[in-house]
Design a protein around this motif. Structure first.
Motif, mmCIF file in Angstrom:
data_model
loop_
_atom_site.group_PDB
_atom_site.id
_atom_site.type_symbol
_atom_site.label_atom_id
_atom_site.label_comp_id
_atom_site.label_asym_id
_atom_site.label_seq_id
_atom_site.Cartn_x
_atom_site.Cartn_y
_atom_site.Cartn_z
ATOM 1 N N VAL A 1 32.613 45.273 37.584
ATOM 2 C CA VAL A 1 33.985 45.404 37.080
ATOM 3 C C VAL A 1 34.906 44.268 37.538
ATOM 4 O O VAL A 1 36.038 44.187 37.085
ATOM 5 N N MET B 1 35.152 54.855 39.363
ATOM 6 C CA MET B 1 34.118 53.833 39.544
ATOM 7 C C MET B 1 33.978 53.353 40.983
ATOM 8 O O MET B 1 32.910 52.920 41.390
ATOM 9 N N LEU B 2 35.061 53.446 41.756
ATOM 10 C CA LEU B 2 34.965 52.943 43.126
ATOM 11 C C LEU B 2 34.744 54.049 44.148
ATOM 12 O O LEU B 2 34.720 53.810 45.343
ATOM 13 N N HIS C 1 32.373 55.763 45.835
ATOM 14 C CA HIS C 1 30.947 55.818 46.165
ATOM 15 C C HIS C 1 30.697 57.022 47.041
ATOM 16 O O HIS C 1 31.474 57.310 47.930
ATOM 17 N N GLU D 1 31.112 47.622 41.585
ATOM 18 C CA GLU D 1 32.246 46.824 42.046
ATOM 19 C C GLU D 1 32.108 45.355 41.619
ATOM 20 O O GLU D 1 33.085 44.699 41.309
ATOM 21 N N GLU E 1 24.692 52.643 38.822
ATOM 22 C CA GLU E 1 25.541 51.527 39.251
ATOM 23 C C GLU E 1 26.494 51.938 40.357
ATOM 24 O O GLU E 1 26.874 51.128 41.190
#
Lengths: 404, 299
Positions: free
Chosen positions: A215, A385-386, A388, A212, A205
Motif C-alpha cells: 500500500v 490493512m495495518l 496485524h 504495508e 498479505e
C-alpha cells in the motif's frame, strides 16, 4: 490502470500455479471423466451384441414379413433374428454356431407376455431391442401404417410448460430439472472460489506483512480492484474449465444417450445469468475483502466467510422450493435478497415465467448492494490493512467507520 | 530545499492520541534520524508521511507537495514489520514489488540481481522466501526499499537482528545513497549507529517533539560542564574543578559553575608534572541523551 492490471495479472498467475487450484480445477472434472470412462468401459465389456439370435414363434405373432412392417423412421434390427420352426431346429443351429442364442415365444405369449431365452445368460441390449422391435411389428400386423408409426414413437415432441404456461421448453425432459442446478453449480464455482481466493490473498498479505509495502506503492483502491479483477478471472477460468469438461462429456455422452442430444440453452436465461454474475461476484468479493481486512488469521476469515457462502447457497439448499413453487413467496424473497439473488434468480428462470419487474428489481437490488459494499469496503480495508495480528470486532468497526 | 515537511500533525485512534503535535523538516540529501522510545508515535508519524494514515490535524509535504501516485514511486520504505511473499521465489518477489513501483520487469530483474550479489544473496535467488534465514529476509527487505532507486528512503529499524558484517554493509549503502543525493530518514534504536550516520535528528516522545536539530548541537546542549583529559603525571590541584572521575586511564573533570574548558586547558599547560595527550569537552552520547530525555518525560 496499469498498476491495477499489473496486480490483477500477478494475483491471477500466482494462484493459477498453486497446487490446490490445479487440483480443484482439473482434478474434479478428471475424476468425473474417469468415472464416466470406467462406467462406459464396464458397459461395453459386459454388453457384446450377438451375431444372430434365433426364435421359435409358437404363439404365431411374428409374420414372415414382419421386418417389412417397420416404419421408415425405425432403424434396421441391430441383431439379425432368424425364425426356426421348432426348438430342435433352433437348438441344432445353436450347436452349429449359426446363432448365439435363441428364444421361444410360447403359445400363451399374448396372455402371459413371457418369452424364454436359451444359450445365453442374458441377451445383449441390442439383441433385446431387436426382439422388442420385431414383436411390436408382428403384434401390429393388422394396423394401418399411421398407427404403426405412432406405436413406435407415441410422443414425437414433448412440450414442457411452466405451471403458469409462461415458459415452454421443447424436448430434453432431464434438462428441465437439471438446468437450474447446472447454472447454480457454475455460479457457485465462479463466484465463491474467486471470492475465497480473494479472502485468502488479503489475509495472507496481512499475515505475512506485505500489505504495508504494497500500500505504499499503490493506493488501496487500485489494490482492491486489481485483486478483484485478477481473482475474478481466476474463478471464471475454473468455471470455464469445468464447463469445457462438461461440454466434452455431454458431447461424448450424446453419442450414447438420447437426452443429451436434446439440450438447448435459452439465450435470455444466459443473458440474465451473466447480468447477475457481475454484481453477484462484486458483492461477494467486496464482502470477502471486508472480512479479510477485519480478521487476523485465515481460519478466522474462513469461519466468517462460510456464513456468507451459506447465505449465497441458500437457494441451492432449498432447491425443492424452486422446483415445487418457483413463483412462491420464499423463492421470490430469495431472488430479491442480494446475497441469495444471483443463484435464486438463475434457478427460477428455467422453471417459471418470472415477472419482468422481479428480474429488474432483483438485479437492481443486487447491483445497489454490490455498489454499497464496494464503497464501504474501501474504508474498512484502509482501517484494517495495518491491523496485524489483531482482529477488528464488528462494534469497533462501526465506531471506526464513524470516526475515521 | 526540504524533501519532507511535517507541520503540526496529530493523529488519534479512538481514545488514544498517538501523535499530539509533531513538526519537523528533512533536508534534501541528508540522513535524518527519527528517534523516540517504543510507542512514542514514530511509526504513526511515518505512516502519515507515507499517506497510509490521514492526519487529524496538520499537513505533510513530501518531495515538494502532497502525496501523489508519482511521489509514491519516488519513496522507498523499509517497514518495522517486515513482510515478503513467503511462497514466492526471492527474485520473483523482488521483481514484483519493484514492478509495483513502476520499474519494468527486465530492468527490475537486472537491478535485483546486482543487489542480491552485493548483499550476498545471489545463490538464494531461486529459493522461496520462507526458506531464507531471518537475516537474509531482512536484507531482501532492504533491497525492496532500494530497487526502484527512490529519492526518499525511509528505513525503520534497518539494523535490527543483523550481525556486525551486515550492519556495516547497511551503513555503507545508506552512506552511498546519501552521497548520491538521496534523502534518508532513519529510525533506529542503535544510538551509536545513528550518531555515526545522521547529521540531524528529531526525537518524539508521547506524541510530541522533544528534541530537534543537528545532532552535534543537541549533544553540546546536553553537555555537562566537564572535560575529558588523558595524559601522564600528576594532575595536581585544579582550582576550577569540583571533582575528578577516573575511567579507563582518562579523567573526567567536572568544572565549577562559570569555569570554562579553556581555563582548565591553560592551567594544565602550566603544570610541569602533567603531560596532556588528549583534551576534549565531554559531550554526552546520543544514547545518554535519549535515556535522559525519555526518563525525564516519563516522570
Amino acid at each position: 490502470m496499469q498498476r491495477l492490471l499489473y496486480i490483477a495479472k500477478f494475483e491471477y498467475f500466482r494462484h493459477l500455479r498453486r497446487r490446490m487450484f490445479l487440483l480443484t480445477t482439473f482434478g474434479v472434472p478428471l475424476l468425473l471423466v474417469a468415472g464416466f470412462v470406467l462406467l462406459f468401459t464396464a458397459l461395453v465389456l459386459t454388453n457384446q451384441p450377438e451375431s444372430a439370435i434365433g426364435y421359435v414363434d409358437q404363439a404365431d405373432v411374428i409374420p414372415a414379413d414382419a421386418e417389412a412392417l417397420l416404419p421408415a423412421t425405425e432403424t434396421p434390427l441391430p441383431v439379425p433374428l432368424r425364425a426356426y420352426p421348432d426348438e430342435a431346429a433352433a437348438q441344432e443351429a445353436f450347436v452349429a454356431g449359426d446363432i448365439a442364442a435363441y428364444v421361444v415365444i410360447p403359445p400363451d405369449y399374448l396372455d402371459s407376455g413371457r418369452v424364454t431365452a436359451y444359450g445365453a445368460e442374458e441377451l445383449s441390449m441390442e439383441g433385446e431391442q431387436s426382439l422388442h422391435t420385431l414383436l411390436r411389428a408382428g403384434l401390429l400386423e393388422d394396423a394401418t401404417p399411421q398407427v404403426i408409426a405412432r406405436a413406435f414413437d407415441p410422443i414425437e415432441t414433448l412440450r414442457r410448460s411452466t405451471l403458469d404456461g409462461g415458459r415452454t421448453i421443447v424436448g430434453g425432459g432431464i434438462w428441465f430439472v437439471l438446468l437450474p442446478y447446472l447454472f447454480g453449480m457454475l455460479f457457485l464455482v465462479a463466484t465463491f472460489s474467486s471470492s475465497s481466493y480473494l479472502l485468502q490473498a488479503i489475509v495472507e498479505e496481512k499475515e505475512n506483512r506485505t500489505m504495508e509495502i504494497v500500500v505504499t506503492s499503490v493506493n488501496p483502491s487500485q489494490l482492491i480492484a486489481g485483486k478483484t479483477l485478477g481473482l475474478g478471472a481466476l474463478g471464471l477460468t475454473q468455471a470455464l474449465v469445468w464447463l469445457l469438461f462438461g461440454a466434452l462429456l455431454a458431447g461424448v455422452g450424446a453419442i450414447f444417450f438420447e437426452p443429451l442430444r436434446t439440450f438447448n440453452l435459452p439465450g435470455d436465461i444466459l443473458l440474465i445469468a451473466l447480468l447477475a454474475f457481475i454484481p453477484g461476484y462484486l458483492l461477494f468479493a467486496g464482502l470477502m475483502i471486508g472480512i479479510g481486512a477485519m480478521v487476523s488469521s485465515q481460519q478466522e476469515g474462513q469461519q466468517m466467510a462460510s456464513m456468507l457462502t451459506l447465505s449465497g447457497m441458500l437457494p441451492f439448499i432449498l432447491n425443492f422450493v424452486f422446483v415445487t413453487n418457483p413463483n412462491g413467496a420464499l423463492a421470490v424473497g430469495l431472488s430479491l435478497f442480494p446475497l441469495s439473488a444471483p443463484l435464486a434468480l438463475v434457478m427460477r428462470l428455467p422453471l417459471a415465467q418470472v415477472p419482468f419487474w422481479q428480474i429488474l428489481l432483483s438485479l437492481g437490488l443486487l447491483t445497489a448492494g454490490a455498489v454499497l459494499v464496494v464503497l464501504t469496503v474501501g474504508r474498512i480495508f484502509r482501517l484494517g490493512m495495518l491491523h496485524h495480528g489483531k482482529a477488528i470486532r464488528p462494534g469497533e468497526l462501526v465506531r471506526l467507520l464513524r470516526t475515521s | 530545499m526540504e524533501t519532507l515537511i511535517v507541520d503540526h500533525v496529530a493523529k488519534s485512534f479512538a481514545a488514544t492520541q498517538a501523535v499530539k503535535d509533531v513538526s519537523f523538516a528533512v533536508e534534501a540529501g541528508e540522513i535524518f534520524a527519527l528517534l523516540g522510545p517504543n510507542g512514542a508515535g514514530k511509526t504513526t508519524t511515518i505512516r502519515m508521511v507515507l499517506d497510509l494514515l490521514k492526519p487529524d490535524r496538520g499537513s505533510i509535504s513530501v518531495l515538494g507537495g502532497p502525496m501523489s501516485a508519482e511521489t509514491r514511486d519516488r519513496i522507498g520504505y523499509l517497514p518495522e514489520d517486515r513482510g515478503l511473499y513467503r511462497k514466492l521465489k526471492l527474485l520473483d518477489c523482488l521483481v514484483f514489488l519493484a514492478g509495483l513501483k513502476g520499474v519494468a520487469s527486465g530492468e527490475a530483474r537486472q537491478r535485483a540481481q546486482a543487489y542480491l550479489e552485493r548483499f550476498d544473496l545471489a545463490e538464494h535467488s531461486q529459493k522461496k522466501v520462507n526458506e531464507l534465514s531471518r537475516g537474509m529476509q531482512q536484507k531482501a527487505q532492504f533491497i525492496v526499499a532500494l530497487l526502484h532507486d527512490p529519492d526518499l528512503l525511509i528505513v525503520d529499524e534497518p539494523f535490527a537482528g543483523l550481525d556486525p558484517v551486515n550492519v556495516r554493509l547497511i551503513k555503507e549503502v545508506l552512506r552511498e545513497q546519501a552521497a548520491a543525493g538521496k534523502t534518508i530518514i532513519l529510525s533506529a534504536h542503535e544510538m551509536y549507529l545513528v550518531q555515526e550516520l545522521a547529521r540531524r535528528m528529531v526525537m518524539i516522545n508521547h506524541g510530541r517533539v522533544v528534541l530537534y536539530g543537528p545532532i552535534a548541537e543537541v549533544r553540546r546542549k546536553f553537555a555537562a560542564n566537564a572535560v575529558i583529559v588523558e595524559g601522564h603525571g600528576d594532575l595536581g590541584t585544579l582550582p576550577d574543578v569540583t571533582s575528578v572521575q577516573r575511567q579507563n586511564g582518562r579523567a573526567v573533570l567536572q568544572l565549577k559553575e562559570g569555569a570554562s574548558p579553556q581555563q582548565i586547558l591553560r592551567t594544565l599547560s602550566r603544570n610541569d608534572h602533567f603531560t596532556v595527550e588528549r583534551f576534549e569537552v565531554a559531550l554526552p552520547s546520543l544514547d545518554d541523551i535519549f535515556v535522559q530525555v525519555a526518563q525525564e518525560e516519563d516522570v
